[in-house]
Design a protein around this motif. Structure first.
Motif, mmCIF file in Angstrom:
data_model
loop_
_atom_site.group_PDB
_atom_site.id
_atom_site.type_symbol
_atom_site.label_atom_id
_atom_site.label_comp_id
_atom_site.label_asym_id
_atom_site.label_seq_id
_atom_site.Cartn_x
_atom_site.Cartn_y
_atom_site.Cartn_z
ATOM 1 N N ASP A 161 -3.834 -9.758 10.272
ATOM 2 C CA ASP A 161 -3.084 -10.792 11.010
ATOM 3 C C ASP A 161 -3.385 -12.178 10.444
ATOM 4 O O ASP A 161 -2.551 -13.070 10.493
ATOM 5 N N SER A 162 -4.604 -12.325 9.930
ATOM 6 C CA SER A 162 -5.053 -13.643 9.448
ATOM 7 C C SER A 162 -5.556 -13.512 8.011
ATOM 8 O O SER A 162 -6.060 -12.460 7.629
ATOM 9 N N GLN A 173 -1.290 -5.090 6.909
ATOM 10 C CA GLN A 173 -1.976 -6.253 6.342
ATOM 11 C C GLN A 173 -2.686 -6.968 7.485
ATOM 12 O O GLN A 173 -2.307 -6.791 8.641
ATOM 13 N N SER A 212 -10.615 -12.486 3.192
ATOM 14 C CA SER A 212 -9.766 -11.288 3.328
ATOM 15 C C SER A 212 -10.584 -10.062 3.721
ATOM 16 O O SER A 212 -10.071 -9.146 4.376
ATOM 17 N N THR A 272 -1.797 -11.532 2.951
ATOM 18 C CA THR A 272 -0.874 -11.585 4.090
ATOM 19 C C THR A 272 0.558 -11.870 3.663
ATOM 20 O O THR A 272 1.306 -12.554 4.367
ATOM 21 N N THR A 302 3.070 -6.325 0.764
ATOM 22 C CA THR A 302 2.658 -5.192 1.605
ATOM 23 C C THR A 302 3.721 -4.092 1.571
ATOM 24 O O THR A 302 3.410 -2.914 1.393
#
Ligand code: 5HY
Length: 243
Positions: free
Chosen positions: A38-39, A36, A53, A10, A15
């Protein structure tokens, strides 16, 4: 052709870097969509980080399916959630480790991997066994650089990586090097020039493989273990995955 590139960590700067690398090598009629989760972890450097992930990757695949993507790339060298992701779509799903290994064996008889932390080297070794590339790979070397050190413009990540690659070139009896992190995507050309041998990074490798598969009309087989998951209720935070 629309290719959805997912950076499973993240960190937005990584990214963006991965997206730029993918767009640079994509064919003219290829559209790169980068995202990517959100969490999840800002970097993936352990089995635990990988497990968390992987859920984020699956949520991005679900978003991509709603947008009608033609292929997916998991841009983390552990290929987190790869097989589960393939169950969710008919489109090809390619992990950057798997892509890097494939291309390395097309340009050399033996290669080495140069990755970040020593503790993640075992993850690359597990993938070499899982994908059947163990015999082609001489060594998985670690620079012991934390992943996010690659995002530090004032750091010495490049020199550390170059030094480890030089040792691989001199000592491992190899013909190519595979870079072991999506965050190394922008270092390939410079390393190739400085080392004078093929250096492969997985983001570019995966984009070209995805384009090949889609242009051949090849997608993830729905016959056998990669068939869509059997519908069933899910409870708690995953309830919206259920039937
Ligand atoms: C990657 N981690 O490509 C892996 C690299 C590693 O956040 N992006 C990450 O060390 O496994």
């Amino acid at each position: 052709m629309r290719i959805h590139v997912i950076n499973p960590n993240t960190t937005a700067s990584m990214t963006d870097k991965i997206g730029a690398c993918a767009s640079r090598v994509a064919a003219g009629n290829t559209q790169i969509h980068i995202s990517q989760p959100d969490s999840g972890p800002v970097s993936i450097e352990s089995h635990f980080d990988e497990a968390i992930s992987a859920v984020g990757v699956l949520e991005e695949i679900r978003r991509g399916e709603a947008m009608g993507m033609d292929a997916y790339i998991i841009a983390c060298f552990g290929d987190p959630g790869l097989l589960a992701a393939r169950e969710l779509t008919r489109a090809p799903v390619i992990g950057i480790a798997e892509a890097g290994f494939h291309l390395a064996t097309l340009v050399s008889t033996r290669f080495s991997v140069v990755t970040t932390l020593q503790r993640t080297a075992i993850i690359a070794e597990h993938l070499l066994d899982q994908y059947g590339f163990r015999d082609h790979c001489r060594r998985v070397r670690a620079t012991d650089l934390p992943v996010l050190e690659l995002e530090n413009p004032a750091g010495n990540a490049y020199q550390a990586l170059l030094e480890e690659c030089r040792q691989a070139k001199d000592d491992d009896g190899i013909g190519a090097i595979v870079l072991g992190c999506g965050g190394m995507a922008d270092l390939t050309e410079r390393l190739t020039l400085d080392l004078g041998m093929p250096v492969i990074e997985g983001v570019s490798a995966a984009v070209k493989l995805a384009e090949s598969l889609v242009s051949l009309g090849l997608g993830t087989s729905k016959h056998g273990d990669l068939a869509f998951p059997r519908p069933k209720p899910f409870v708690g935070r995953f309830a919206d995955w259920g039937e």
